[in-house]
Design a protein around this motif. Structure first.
Motif, PDB file in Angstrom:
ATOM      1  N   TYR A 198       0.858  -1.176   0.000  1.00 58.21           N
ATOM      2  CA  TYR A 198       0.000   0.000   0.000  1.00 58.21           C
ATOM      3  C   TYR A 198       0.903   1.238   0.000  1.00 58.21           C
ATOM      4  N   GLY A 199       0.490   2.264  -0.664  1.00 62.47           N
ATOM      5  CA  GLY A 199       1.283   3.500  -0.678  1.00 62.47           C
ATOM      6  C   GLY A 199       0.397   4.681  -0.978  1.00 62.47           C
ATOM      7  N   LYS A 200       0.813   5.831  -0.468  1.00 59.42           N
ATOM      8  CA  LYS A 200       0.013   7.026  -0.674  1.00 59.42           C
ATOM      9  C   LYS A 200      -0.025   7.390  -2.148  1.00 59.42           C
ATOM     10  N   GLY A 201      -1.232   7.584  -2.656  1.00 57.95           N
ATOM     11  CA  GLY A 201      -1.399   8.018  -4.045  1.00 57.95           C
ATOM     12  C   GLY A 201      -1.302   6.912  -5.070  1.00 57.95           C
ATOM     13  N   ARG A 202      -1.242   5.637  -4.628  1.00 55.99           N
ATOM     14  CA  ARG A 202      -1.203   4.557  -5.617  1.00 55.99           C
ATOM     15  C   ARG A 202      -2.118   3.419  -5.167  1.00 55.99           C
ATOM     16  N   GLU A 203      -2.480   2.576  -6.103  1.00 56.75           N
ATOM     17  CA  GLU A 203      -3.410   1.486  -5.808  1.00 56.75           C
ATOM     18  C   GLU A 203      -2.677   0.313  -5.167  1.00 56.75           C
ATOM     19  N   PRO A 204      -3.386  -0.478  -4.344  1.00 60.22           N
ATOM     20  CA  PRO A 204      -2.760  -1.660  -3.726  1.00 60.22           C
ATOM     21  C   PRO A 204      -2.204  -2.606  -4.784  1.00 60.22           C
ATOM     22  N   ARG A 205      -1.033  -3.141  -4.488  1.00 58.24           N
ATOM     23  CA  ARG A 205      -0.326  -3.938  -5.501  1.00 58.24           C
ATOM     24  C   ARG A 205       0.244  -5.200  -4.851  1.00 58.24           C
ATOM     25  N   VAL A 206       0.186  -6.324  -5.662  1.00 59.17           N
ATOM     26  CA  VAL A 206       0.825  -7.585  -5.263  1.00 59.17           C
ATOM     27  C   VAL A 206       1.850  -7.931  -6.317  1.00 59.17           C
ATOM     28  N   SER A 207       3.045  -8.260  -5.868  1.00 59.14           N
ATOM     29  CA  SER A 207       4.119  -8.590  -6.784  1.00 59.14           C
ATOM     30  C   SER A 207       4.560 -10.038  -6.531  1.00 59.14           C
ATOM     31  N   GLY A 208       4.595 -10.884  -7.605  1.00 59.43           N
ATOM     32  CA  GLY A 208       4.995 -12.271  -7.436  1.00 59.43           C
ATOM     33  C   GLY A 208       5.393 -12.907  -8.753  1.00 59.43           C
ATOM     34  N   LYS A 209       6.107 -14.061  -8.669  1.00 57.23           N
ATOM     35  CA  LYS A 209       6.486 -14.774  -9.881  1.00 57.23           C
ATOM     36  C   LYS A 209       5.239 -15.363 -10.540  1.00 57.23           C
ATOM     37  N   ILE A 210       5.323 -15.638 -11.799  1.00 59.00           N
ATOM     38  CA  ILE A 210       4.163 -16.102 -12.559  1.00 59.00           C
ATOM     39  C   ILE A 210       3.589 -17.393 -11.966  1.00 59.00           C
ATOM     40  N   GLN A 211       4.467 -18.261 -11.425  1.00 58.99           N
ATOM     41  CA  GLN A 211       4.002 -19.512 -10.836  1.00 58.99           C
ATOM     42  C   GLN A 211       3.158 -19.274  -9.581  1.00 58.99           C
ATOM     43  N   ASP A 212       3.396 -18.118  -8.882  1.00 62.56           N
ATOM     44  CA  ASP A 212       2.616 -17.808  -7.682  1.00 62.56           C
ATOM     45  C   ASP A 212       1.144 -17.604  -7.998  1.00 62.56           C
ATOM     46  N   PHE A 213       0.868 -17.225  -9.246  1.00 60.65           N
ATOM     47  CA  PHE A 213      -0.509 -16.896  -9.601  1.00 60.65           C
ATOM     48  C   PHE A 213      -1.251 -18.073 -10.240  1.00 60.65           C
ATOM     49  N   TYR A 214      -0.557 -19.217 -10.395  1.00 59.02           N
ATOM     50  CA  TYR A 214      -1.253 -20.401 -10.921  1.00 59.02           C
ATOM     51  C   TYR A 214      -2.412 -20.748  -9.970  1.00 59.02           C
ATOM     52  N   GLY A 215      -3.534 -21.058 -10.529  1.00 53.63           N
ATOM     53  CA  GLY A 215      -4.718 -21.383  -9.746  1.00 53.63           C
ATOM     54  C   GLY A 215      -5.659 -20.200  -9.595  1.00 53.63           C
ATOM     55  N   TRP A 216      -5.156 -18.998  -9.894  1.00 60.24           N
ATOM     56  CA  TRP A 216      -6.020 -17.803  -9.857  1.00 60.24           C
ATOM     57  C   TRP A 216      -6.577 -17.578 -11.260  1.00 60.24           C
ATOM     58  N   GLU A 217      -7.889 -17.569 -11.361  1.00 60.83           N
ATOM     59  CA  GLU A 217      -8.500 -17.324 -12.669  1.00 60.83           C
ATOM     60  C   GLU A 217      -8.815 -15.850 -12.886  1.00 60.83           C
ATOM     61  N   LYS A 218      -9.060 -15.139 -11.813  1.00 67.78           N
ATOM     62  CA  LYS A 218      -9.341 -13.711 -11.954  1.00 67.78           C
ATOM     63  C   LYS A 218      -8.660 -12.939 -10.830  1.00 67.78           C
ATOM     64  N   THR A 219      -8.607 -11.619 -10.993  1.00 66.03           N
ATOM     65  CA  THR A 219      -7.916 -10.744 -10.033  1.00 66.03           C
ATOM     66  C   THR A 219      -8.666 -10.707  -8.708  1.00 66.03           C
ATOM     67  N   PRO A 220      -7.964 -10.954  -7.592  1.00 61.56           N
ATOM     68  CA  PRO A 220      -8.628 -10.888  -6.287  1.00 61.56           C
ATOM     69  C   PRO A 220      -8.989  -9.439  -5.929  1.00 61.56           C
TER      70      PRO A 220
END
Length: 845
Positions: free
Chosen positions: A771-793
């Motif tokens: 989280y940061g002032k003036g910007r949207e919440p962000r998640v950063s991870g390797k592509i394999q971390d997102f396997y199993g996610w079909e849509k943005t949480p």
């Protein structure tokens, strides 16, 4: 007595307005129209002054007041000092017969202290009001009030050549009269390229241009330069350039004798060059001038924060003032004006002068107002209101000097005496003390030196021929060195050769000697006795303390020149000071120097040694003793301090250890809030908690979430510092824990729902949400971390989509998106083959 001057066109309008009962008038007339000499005579000849009433004409300069009075007396065929006269500081040429009296601006205000109704005065004329001198503004306000109370019959006329007449007339409820005048065209020339006008350069360039105009047959030349030093240089240069048969070169400035001033206004059998300060801008008549050389600078009074006094500084003049100067060349025929700058530099000048009320110290005016019973600065009827900071500074100084009973209070007996001296309140307080101690001659010399330009070059003279006589065996006061230098300059008749070898400015010494002699004349007029033999150093140092007690400083240690001043400031005594081994000093000059790191270095100059016993004798009510807890920055701990103070300056303190308790926690917390130390136990987790709090405050309008400001931080810090005496002890505790206690269990739980710290991924792992002032919440991870996610949480009760930063095996971004489904469908198939080839050991679905 009608004349052929342009101002005659308003004679009938003026008479009609006054007969109709108008008592406030604004007259706008150009330079050379004759308003300064003729309007007072119109009032007298028209019978508007009554049988014995007087017209008082305010002039911004002494030379103008004297010369205008002389001119009007000659026109009326009377002896100066009879029907027509003048009053300037230390010179009164009036009598019971005087009907037209020219005065400098401060004279009338001080007269109103003893004669608040201005008995015998029927008209007040504020001349050259566009210059916006402080005492001109003050006089205007006093006269307006007087008209509306005890003197409705009093006539007020405001005159100027360049003024926003409609605006002023509307403000004071006046009728405007205008005289168009007869100005001839003036050709203006500029330098083709910028030249160095610093030091003697200004005088040299001015002399060169004046010579050119004389040789071109342009008639008499008027040269404007900042002051006497520059005038002397230009005069010598011109006399070397031009033979005596070609032109006569004459100086003109306010410090000359009346005889020498008059010489500049005479007619000669050959062209003349008058080298003048801004005294020649207005009011004075210089017949025959058809050419002007304008350096574009003047010495102007400004508040000098180093000495807490007003001083004269060389400043660039405004377009309005420059127009006045150029107009001198077009009074009798077409003329020429040479400006010593490029046209581009000219365009950058201010349009009008800044009113003095915005740039001068107001302490003297506050004192005069109080003495005249006219109230306080902030309540006075100003044309332009002073800034609140200037008012507070003036009232604080008067209280420190003992002139008022507290800040903004009534005058004390000392204050009433100070109002009688025609000098700044600091110097008045010095002279009052000198009168009581019998050391007026020495104190007047110091007052004169402090009110003028620096007498000695920095460190100059110490290695010169015999210069050690100035410093020899002196360790009590730097001002005593200056007094020795002044006496030396007087013995040498201010000759630049001997003075220069000793590092003494001969011109500054001459000016100081003249001011000292005028102050001694005032002292004698007050019935004070001037001592015959030299006074002791102790008496003179007591006088300095009386005028500069707010500049008191305490040495911190014997090994350095570091000091502690009032207001919690630190500073250092200048290395050139002779006062090096005294614990208490007072500085007549405090200079703040900006450093490259953004900090300000405070340097103390013109230092004198003083004694605490003197403080107790002179200011007994300003001493106090206190006991309390303080944060010691060097050890980062809380101690109990017992202090003896003079005002807010600690003269002596004793420190002791103390037991921990609620008060020690408060002191530690305040030290953090004051940025004396960093927040103990702070971590990246604490930063994230603050960021999450700010986020949920913006997302949940219907819920109450506290703001993370100083009011909120204080109880958190106090909770964390409870039971601690040192920063180190508090640092062993978690700031996050104290913040969570402050928020409470329910808010922490709700924050986890709205703005969770992490988001879960496959395999029981989780990714941190940034989280940061003036910007949207962000998640950063390797592509394999997102396997199993079909849509943005989503977070924030399902209202906020996370921004996903999808990284490759090398931790470099492949995609930043909020649409994870689109990424799997469109982007991933194109990347997969290339990534699998480059990173075969990684999983690729």
């Amino acid at each position: 007595m009608a004349t052929h001057l342009p101002i005659e066109e308003i004679r009938e309008k003026l008479a009609s307005a006054l007969r109709a009962g108008r008592r406030r008038l604004v007259i706008e007339a150009p330079t050379g129209s004759g308003k300064s000499t003729q309007v007072p005579q119109m009032l007298l000849e028209g019978g508007f002054l009554g049988e014995r009433g007087q017209a008082v004409i305010l002039q911004p300069r002494r030379i103008a007041a004297r010369m205008l009075a002389k001119r009007v007396a000659e026109e009326r065929g009377v002896t100066l000092g009879k029907e027509v006269g003048y009053t300037i500081r230390l010179d009164d040429q009036t009598s019971a017969e005087t009907r037209i009296r020219f005065v400098t601006e401060g004279v009338l205000v001080r007269q109103m202290i003893s004669r608040p109704r201005l008995e015998g005065v029927q008209a007040v004329i504020c001349d050259e009001f566009h210059e916006r001198h402080l005492y001109g503004d003050l006089t205007l306000g006093r006269i307006l009030d007087l008209q509306e109370s005890a003197r409705p019959d009093l006539i007020l006329i405001v005159m100027s050549a360049t003024l926003e007449t409609e605006k002023l007339a509307e403000r004071i409820g006046a009728e405007v009269l205008r005289s168009e005048g007869r100005m001839f065209p003036v050709e203006v020339e500029y330098l083709k390229q910028r030249e160095d006008l610093s030091g003697s350069g200004c005088a040299e360039v001015a002399a060169r241009e004046a010579e050119r105009l004389i040789r071109a047959g342009k008639g008499d030349v008027l040269v404007f330069l900042p002051g006497g030093y520059e005038i002397g240089r230009a005069r010598r240069d011109l006399e070397g350039r031009l033979g005596r048969s070609e032109a006569v070169v004459l100086p003109l400035h306010g410090e000359m004798s009346p005889k020498d001033q008059d010489a500049a206004l005479q007619k000669y059998d050959r062209p003349k060059v008058v080298v003048a300060t801004n005294v020649a801008e207005t009011s004075l008549t210089l017949d025959g001038v058809k050419a002007v050389v304008d350096c574009g600078m003047a010495r102007m009074a400004k508040y000098d924060p180093r000495r807490g006094l007003e001083t004269l500084l060389v400043e660039r003049i405004s377009h309005a003032a420059a127009a006045q100067r150029a107009g001198r060349a077009g009074r009798t025929a077409p003329g020429i004006c040479v400006r010593l700058e490029t046209a581009m530099d000219w365009s950058k000048r201010p349009k009008v002068e800044e009113p003095e009320i915005r740039r001068l110290d107001l302490a003297e005016v506050a004192l005069v107002l109080a003495a005249a019973g006219a109230g306080r600065l902030r309540d006075f009827r100003w044309v332009d209101r002073p800034e609140e900071g200037s008012v507070v500074r003036a009232e604080r100084l008067l209280a420190d000097l003992g002139a008022t009973k507290g800040v903004g209070g009534d005058l004390t007996e000392t204050g009433k005496k100070m109002a009688g001296w025609p000098v700044h309140p600091r110097l008045a307080r010095m002279l009052i003390e000198a009168g009581a101690l019998g050391c007026l001659r020495g104190a007047a010399g110091m007052a004169a030196l402090l009110s003028g330009r620096p007498l000695l070059q920095r460190m100059a003279g110490r290695k010169g021929e015999g210069a050690e006589i100035l410093w020899e065996a002196e360790e009590e006061s730097d001002l005593f060195v200056w007094l020795r230098a002044l006496r030396f300059a007087e013995r040498e008749k201010f000759h630049p050769g001997p003075c220069g070898r000793m590092g003494i400015h001969g011109g500054s010494a001459r000016e100081a000697a003249a001011v000292r002699d005028r102050l001694l004349s005032v002292s004698q007029a007050m019935g004070l006795t001037i001592e015959e033999s030299p006074a002791s150093g102790e008496k003179l140092r007591r006088c300095i303390l009386a005028g500069f007690s707010d500049h008191l400083a305490r040495r911190l240690d014997g090994g350095t020149l570091r000091c502690r001043l009032s207001g919690g400031r630190g500073g250092s005594i200048g290395r050139e000071s002779v006062v090096r081994d005294r614990s208490l000093v007072v500085a007549a000059e405090i200079k703040e120097i900006g450093r490259t790191d953004g900090e300000v270095e405070v340097m103390l100059g013109l230092v004198s040694a003083v004694e605490e016993d003197w403080l107790r004798e002179m200011f007994p009510a300003d001493f106090s003793e206190s006991r309390g807890l303080v944060f010691e920055e060097s050890g980062r701990r809380v101690l109990q301090v017992e202090a003896r103070k003079f005002r807010d300056l600690i003269l002596e303190e004793r420190k002791r250890d103390v037991e921990a308790g609620p008060e020690t926690a408060q002191v530690l917390a305040q030290a953090v809030l004051d940025k004396k130390c960093v927040w103990p136990g702070w971590s990246a987790e604490a930063d994230r908690l603050v960021e999450r709090l700010e986020v949920v405050r913006g997302w949940s309008a219907g819920e109450e979430w506290p703001e993370w400001n100083q009011e909120a931080q204080r109880p958190v810090l106090q909770r964390q510092c409870q039971g601690c005496l040192t920063w180190r002890q508090a640092n062993e505790r978690s700031a996050v824990g104290a913040m969570q206690d402050w928020l409470g269990r329910k808010r922490i739980q709700r924050m986890g729902e709205l703005a969770p710290d992490r988001v879960e991924i496959a395999g029981g792992k989780s990714l941190k949400i940034e989280y940061g002032k003036g910007r949207e919440p962000r998640v950063s991870g390797k592509i394999q971390d997102f396997y199993g996610w079909e849509k943005t949480p989503r977070i924030g009760d399902g209202q906020v989509e996370l921004t996903l930063e999808i990284l490759g095996p090398n931790r470099r971004p492949l995609q930043v998106t909020k649409d994870l489904g689109s990424f799997w469908r469109e982007t991933y198939p194109k990347l997969k083959a290339e990534l699998a080839r480059k990173y075969p050991k990684h999983e690729w679905r």
